[in-house]
Scaffold this motif. Structure first.
Motif, short mmCIF file in Angstrom:
data_model
loop_
_atom_site.label_atom_id
_atom_site.label_comp_id
_atom_site.label_asym_id
_atom_site.label_seq_id
_atom_site.Cartn_x
_atom_site.Cartn_y
_atom_site.Cartn_z
N MET A 1 89.87 -19.61 39.16
CA MET A 1 91.16 -19.55 38.55
C MET A 1 90.97 -19.31 37.05
O MET A 1 90.34 -20.10 36.37
CB MET A 1 91.87 -20.86 38.83
CG MET A 1 93.06 -21.14 37.97
SD MET A 1 93.93 -22.60 38.56
CE MET A 1 93.24 -23.83 37.49
N ASN A 44 84.87 -21.98 35.82
CA ASN A 44 85.85 -21.55 36.83
C ASN A 44 85.72 -20.07 37.14
O ASN A 44 85.86 -19.67 38.30
CB ASN A 44 87.28 -21.88 36.37
CG ASN A 44 87.61 -23.33 36.56
OD1 ASN A 44 87.20 -23.95 37.52
ND2 ASN A 44 88.37 -23.88 35.64
N ASP A 48 85.02 -18.65 40.79
CA ASP A 48 85.98 -17.72 41.39
C ASP A 48 85.32 -16.47 41.97
O ASP A 48 85.82 -15.88 42.91
CB ASP A 48 87.03 -17.29 40.36
CG ASP A 48 88.02 -18.38 40.03
OD1 ASP A 48 88.05 -19.40 40.74
OD2 ASP A 48 88.75 -18.22 39.04
N HIS A 49 84.21 -16.05 41.38
CA HIS A 49 83.55 -14.82 41.82
C HIS A 49 82.36 -15.08 42.74
O HIS A 49 81.70 -14.14 43.17
CB HIS A 49 83.13 -13.98 40.61
CG HIS A 49 84.31 -13.43 39.89
ND1 HIS A 49 84.88 -14.08 38.81
CD2 HIS A 49 85.06 -12.33 40.12
CE1 HIS A 49 85.91 -13.38 38.40
NE2 HIS A 49 86.06 -12.33 39.17
N ARG A 53 82.46 -20.27 46.50
CA ARG A 53 83.50 -20.97 45.72
C ARG A 53 83.10 -22.41 45.40
O ARG A 53 83.76 -23.37 45.79
CB ARG A 53 84.83 -20.94 46.45
CG ARG A 53 85.44 -19.59 46.70
CD ARG A 53 85.93 -18.93 45.44
NE ARG A 53 86.82 -19.81 44.72
CZ ARG A 53 88.06 -19.53 44.39
NH1 ARG A 53 88.54 -18.36 44.68
NH2 ARG A 53 88.80 -20.37 43.73
#
Length: 78
Positions: A1, A44, A48-49, A53
């Motif tokens: 995020m 984050n 995210d990538h 996760r």
């Protein structure tokens, strides 16, 4: 995020995204992060990538003694 109030520059955001993509297949169980916005935003972005996760765990002792406002002293104790 992606953090809305992230103090990283455009270049910093692109670097974090690139890091995340380069590590997308690397197993990461969790990421330790400073509670400071810039570090948390970077952690984050990496999470995210990443295909797994990984959870971003905030560790309160991973901060500069000045709270990120300059200075060179570091406070890293576990």
């Amino acid at each position: 995020m992606e953090c809305r109030r992230c103090p990283r520059s455009v270049a910093g955001r692109l670097q974090a995204k690139s890091l995340g993509k380069n590590w997308e297949d690397t197993r990461i169980d969790y990421l330790l992060s400073s509670p400071l916005d810039r570090a948390l935003c970077t952690a984050n972005a990496l999470s995210d990538h990443n295909k797994g996760r990984p959870e971003v765990v905030i560790h309160p002792n991973l901060v500069e003694r000045s709270g990120g406002r300059g200075g060179v002293e570091r406070k890293v104790t576990f």
